[in-house]
Each structure stands twice: as C-alpha cells, then as structure tokens.
Design an enzyme around this catalytic site. Structure first.
Site, short mmCIF file in Angstrom:
data_model
loop_
_atom_site.label_atom_id
_atom_site.label_comp_id
_atom_site.label_asym_id
_atom_site.label_seq_id
_atom_site.Cartn_x
_atom_site.Cartn_y
_atom_site.Cartn_z
CE LYS A 222 33.01 -32.77 -8.09
NZ LYS A 222 34.16 -32.83 -8.12
CD GLU A 228 29.27 -19.82 0.33
OE1 GLU A 228 29.21 -20.86 0.93
OE2 GLU A 228 30.65 -19.03 1.27
N GLY A 282 35.77 -28.66 -9.03
CA GLY A 282 35.49 -27.30 -8.96
C GLY A 282 35.35 -27.10 -10.17
NE ARG A 283 41.30 -26.26 -7.91
CZ ARG A 283 41.37 -27.03 -6.78
NH1 ARG A 283 39.87 -26.88 -6.22
NH2 ARG A 283 42.46 -27.60 -6.65
CD GLU A 368 39.46 -23.48 -4.66
OE1 GLU A 368 38.68 -23.06 -3.52
OE2 GLU A 368 39.08 -24.16 -5.51
CG HIS A 399 45.67 5.61 -15.33
ND1 HIS A 399 46.14 6.44 -15.59
CD2 HIS A 399 45.02 4.62 -16.24
CE1 HIS A 399 46.03 6.50 -16.70
NE2 HIS A 399 45.86 5.40 -17.49
CE LYS A 527 33.90 -24.96 1.74
NZ LYS A 527 33.20 -26.03 0.20
O1 F6P Z 1 35.33 -23.46 -1.17
C1 F6P Z 1 35.76 -24.13 -1.90
C2 F6P Z 1 35.38 -25.24 -3.08
O2 F6P Z 1 34.80 -26.08 -2.59
C3 F6P Z 1 35.85 -24.77 -4.61
O3 F6P Z 1 36.54 -25.53 -4.56
C4 F6P Z 1 34.15 -25.02 -5.39
O4 F6P Z 1 34.09 -24.38 -6.47
C5 F6P Z 1 33.13 -24.45 -4.67
O5 F6P Z 1 33.50 -24.44 -3.06
C6 F6P Z 1 32.58 -24.61 -4.73
O6 F6P Z 1 31.51 -25.35 -4.30
P1 F6P Z 1 30.19 -26.35 -4.70
O7 F6P Z 1 29.84 -26.83 -6.40
O8 F6P Z 1 30.45 -27.64 -3.90
O9 F6P Z 1 28.68 -25.17 -4.38
#
Ligand code: F6P
Length: 558
Positions: A222, A228, A282-283, A368, A399, A527
């Site tokens: 987003k 990453e 995002g979530r 979150e 288990h 971050k």
């Molecule tokens: O680090 C948390 C977060 O901001 C989440 O809320 C989000 O889903 C995720 O990172 C990924 O963010 P993006 O879609 O901007 O890469």
C-alpha cells in the site's frame, strides 16, 4: 480463581457524554468485577446445573449459517446483562454505524476505515465511494481473469503459468491465508505463490522452481515503501531481467498500491498498477485489490462470494441487538476475559488443516488493531486491552501446548473452529476432527477432581498410596473457558463471513476499550531504527547507539 484487583480508569472519554454516563461506564466496570468474584466461586459445570436452558440460550446463529456456542465460558446471565449495558453505554452500535457510513473513525490519521464499503459495493448495495470501488474492482477483475484463465502471455510470448505475490503484513497474510483455506477452489490455470520474508532464501526457494519467461509478479505494498517488499521486488526484477532482453522483465510486473507514482518510478506500467485507497487499512485490505492473488487463484466469481459472505456478516453486526449479535458477544467475552478476569492471551484453534493460517492472519488483525495502551483521547488505558492471540490448527496443538491449556497456571480462553463439511477432506476425517475438538472443549470445561482421578486409578488396580500420589498430578481444574464456532461448510462465502466476524469483534472490542483500532504507530520506531542500523552493520557509519546495540553491532561486524 480470584479476580485480580485492577487500578482502572474505565470511562469513555472519546464519546461526548454527560457526566452521569461517564460514571455509568466506570460503575459497570466495577459491577463486572463483582460478577467475576461471584461466578469464580462456581464451576462452569455448576453454572450449567443451575440454569437448564443455558446450552441453547448461549448459542447464536449469524450470517451464512455460522453458529457460536459460548456456553462453556464462566459467565452467567447477570454478567451478560452488565456487559450488554456496557456495550450500549459505549455507543457500540452507533460507532459501528459511523464506521460503515465512512466517518473518519481513524482519529489519528483523520480518515475513514471503509473495507466494509467494498463488500457492500460488490454485493450491489449502496456504499460510500461505490462508483470508484466498482470501477477499480472491474479493472482488477479483468486483469485477474486473464491470468486465472491462462490467457496472459509474457514478454517472449510464453503463457504465464506462475504468479508470485510479493508483500508483507496485510499485503500478504490475507490473500495467503484465504488462498490456503480455499485451495480446493483454486482451479486457475496458473499457480499462485507468496513471498514476504526479508530472508531472501524464501524468494530463492520459490524462484528456483519457476521459469522466468512464464512467471508474473504482483508487488503488493500500500505504501510502496516497505523495505521487505521492495528488497524482494528488486531481486525478482533482477532475476527476470537476467533471463530476458533488457527492460522486458518489467512487463512481468504489476503493482497493488496506494502510491502509483512510486510504482511507476519502479518501472511498472501504469495500466498494471491497481489502487489501494487511503481509506483501507493494510490488515483490512484483503477485500480490495490487495486480494488480487486470491482473485487469480479462485476466480472472480468466488472472490465475490467471499465479499458477499463478509457483507452478510456486516448486516448481522449492524442489525442485531447485543444478545443476538455474534461479534458483540465475542467482543464482550474478550473484554470480560482480558480486562476483568485478567486472562491475557487467546488461543484460536481451527480444526481444519486448510484453516491453518487463520491464527497468523488474526494475529495482525487483532494485535495490530487493539495492541495499544493509549485511548482515543491520548490518555493511558489503565486496564488490560488486547490479549496475545496465538494458535495452530487442531489436532496438532493437542500434542504440544494443550497440556498447558488443561493444567497450566495461566487460564487461556480458546476459540475452537469447526466445519461440518470440509472440501478436500473425507467425511471420516471431518468427523474425527470434530470428535477431538468437542473432547478438548469438554475436558477444559469439566476438568477432573483429585478424587475422580484417585477413584479411576484405584479402579484400574493401582494401590491406594500410589493412587493418592498420582491423583494430584492427574487432577485438572476445569472451568477453562472456550467458544466453539461451527461453519456449515468451508466455502468462499463462509470464510468471508468468518473473517468479517473477527473484524467486527475486533472493532467492538476497540470501542469497549476506547482505542483507535485503525492506526499502528507502534511498528514505526523499529522500522526507522533499522534504517540507521543497517549502514552501521555495513561499516559505512560509526556505531552510535546504546551500549548493548553497539556491542551487538560490533559482534556482527567482526
Ligand atoms: O508494518 C506494519 C504494516 O504497516 C501493516 O499495517 C501493513 O499491512 C504492512 O506493514 C505492509 O505495508 P505495505 O502494504 O504498505 O507494504
């Protein structure tokens, strides 16, 4: 078990209220502490014996035939009545309406949270921003369909056979979990893969099995700034370009983002950039273009069924009063367990291999959203808010960690999830799963007294002294709370309803705790720090952090 004494400041300052009502919230909180002291004197089994209608009264049905049995919680009718009053006193129904209507409920980022509008729009219902949603959805659906049907070709003319979604958090967990849960419906002509880790061995393992000429990448971010995702995207681009004429590799990339300029600067064709609006967190983004990988895997029609199932749950959450409202009851129980009883974790255990990623998905949704200690007005919450959510698919947990659920010193409420029919699972396997699930919730509730254990040992021929010694180890306290959710069948629609159920529960919990569930400031500091630690580890700048971090950097550098 005695309820912990809490120093609390429970009131609802975020909502405009006259003094009397603010006082009422605090008074209800105290009332609940009184209920805890009372019901904790009784076992759950005793609660059943003094209330013959309990089992049927504490069952609810919601959208798409999802059923909840919450009778195995240590709670009684007066407790529920107080929780219902609290729910009303917090204006929870009004707050949900405000969210659904697109009011700026995210009060630190000044924006609405309108994931629900997408479900309404796709279910052909009026929704804020309907036209914008519909137009972007149709564009994404056409693109998804070209891949689903195996009609898209790569730069060299080879048909695309594999799609790799690169994203993390909400740009990964939702489509990954839902594609796994609905794998029996994944009849696309392409295979869909997911990569999220900054450890590039994950990407390498995926790419090793793929052919660059027939592989397509979805860069899902987003913000289009997540390290990453951009790191993996660059590696994927290098891999594709190494195997094609210069520049052609980019033709194998689409972006799902709210930052189209950044995606275009990365080299992605504007036609292949799909919008994630600002008002989707995002979530909560599975329902938007962030769900593209899922749409490709199961096809548009089934993706729409997922959204429709979620929309049905939205109606249920909006239209039912507290006692009949499944997410409201679940939220009240979470509040009761975390803030009143002091149970600080929640296990989610789906008895389905296909739902094995659900706990990981819910971890982001729940923690979150509600893992916060500032209330909506910025003051500190002096009561426990979100529990730690964890879990695995059943029966694997039996288990490993179920020992602690039954006999540990912590009381851990459990959400058991069962499906009456599981596509891809035999009838015998489905019934065996159900029998284990019911056995676990029954054992957690009933426990076993030392006397019962002693008699059982005696009955099996153990001598009295040994039976007395062992009975203390075999006794189980019981009265360990659990909910059982039953889906009639695992389908796109019931999965949509189940996810929406947890979303609304999370929202109602946030109202009860008076926190904003739609921001996530807590993840930002780490971050930012990693941006300055990386050059220090590379030896490009001097280490100038705290002594412990400096020492670790030196160790890693040398
Ligand atoms: O680090 C948390 C977060 O901001 C989440 O809320 C989000 O889903 C995720 O990172 C990924 O963010 P993006 O879609 O901007 O890469």
């Amino acid at each position: 078990v005695v309820a912990p004494t809490l120093v609390f400041n429970y009131s609802i300052p975020g909502v405009q209220k006259v003094n009397g009502r603010k006082k009422l919230a605090a008074q209800l909180f105290e009332e609940l502490q009184g209920h805890a002291a009372r019901v904790n004197q009784l076992s759950t089994v005793q609660l059943f014996s003094c209330d013959p209608g309990r089992a049927s009264r504490m069952q609810l049905r919601a959208a798409d035939g999802i059923m909840l049995d919450y009778s195995k919680n240590r709670i009684d009718r007066p407790t529920l009545e107080t929780l219902g009053k609290l729910f009303q006193d917090c204006d929870a129904p009004l707050r949900l309406k405000q969210q659904l209507d697109g009011e700026p409920v995210n009060n630190t980022e000044h924006r609405p949270a309108l994931h629900t509008a997408i479900r309404a729009a796709i279910s052909k219902q009026p929704a804020p921003g309907h036209n914008q949603i519909e137009a972007e959805y149709q564009r994404a659906a056409r693109f998804a369909n070209s891949l689903y049907a195996g009609k898209r070709v790569g730069a060299t003319g080879e048909p695309i056979r594999d799609v790799v979604n690169i994203g993390i958090g909400g740009s990964d967990l939702g489509p990954r979990m839902a594609s796994t849960a609905l794998s029996c419906f994944a009849d696309a002509k392409v295979r869909v893969h997911f990569v999220s880790s900054l450890d590039d061995s994950e990407l390498t393992a995926v790419l090793d099995a793929l052919n660059p000429a027939s592989t397509f990448f979805l860069i899902s971010s987003k913000s289009f700034s997540t390290e990453e995702t951009l790191f993996n995207a660059r590696l994927a681009l290098q891999w594709t370009e190494q195997h094609s004429d210069a520049g052609q590799g980019r033709a194998h990339f689409a972006a799902i983002t709210g930052k189209s300029d950044q995606a275009a600067a990365f080299g992605i064709d504007r036609e292949l950039i799909f919008d994630v609006p600002d008002w989707i967190g995002g979530r909560y983004s599975l329902w938007s273009c962030s769900g593209l990988a899922l749409m490709i895997a199961i096809g548009n029609e089934r993706f729409e069924q997922l959204l429709h199932g979620a929309w049905l749950m939205d109606q249920h959450a909006r239209d039912n009063e507290f006692g009949q409202n499944m997410p409201a009851i679940l939220a009240a129980l979470e509040f009761w367990h975390a803030s009143i009883q002091g149970y600080t974790t929640l296990a989610v255990v789906p008895y389905s291999y296909q739902l094995r990623l659900l706990p990981a998905y819910l971890q982001q949704l729940v923690m979150e959203s509600n893992g916060k200690s500032a209330r909506r007005d910025g003051s500190a919450a002096r009561y426990t808010t979100s529990p730690v959510l964890w879990g695995t698919s059943g029966t694997e947990g039996q288990h490993s960690y179920h020992q602690l659920l039954h006999q540990g010193t912590e009381i851990i409420p459990v959400d058991f999830i069962l499906c009456r029919r599981l596509p891809g699972t035999s009838a015998e396997s489905t019934t065996r799963l159900a029998s284990h699930c019911l056995a676990q919730s029954k054992a957690l509730m009933e426990g076993k007294t030392a006397q019962q254990a002693f008699e059982a040992l005696q009955g099996s021929g153990v001598d009295d002294a040994e039976a007395r010694r062992l009975a203390r180890h075999k006794a189980m306290p019981g009265s360990r709370p659990s909910n059982t959710l039953v889906l009639p069948e695992l389908t796109p629609s019931t999965l949509g309803a189940l996810i929406a159920l947890y979303e609304h529960k999370t929202f109602f919990c946030s109202v009860l705790w008076d926190i904003n569930p739609f921001d996530q400031w807590g993840v930002e500091l780490g971050k930012q720090l990693s941006q300055s630690i990386y050059p220090a580890l590379e030896g490009q700048v001097a280490t100038s952090f705290d002594p412990s971090t400096n020492a670790l950097i030196d160790l890693l550098k040398n």
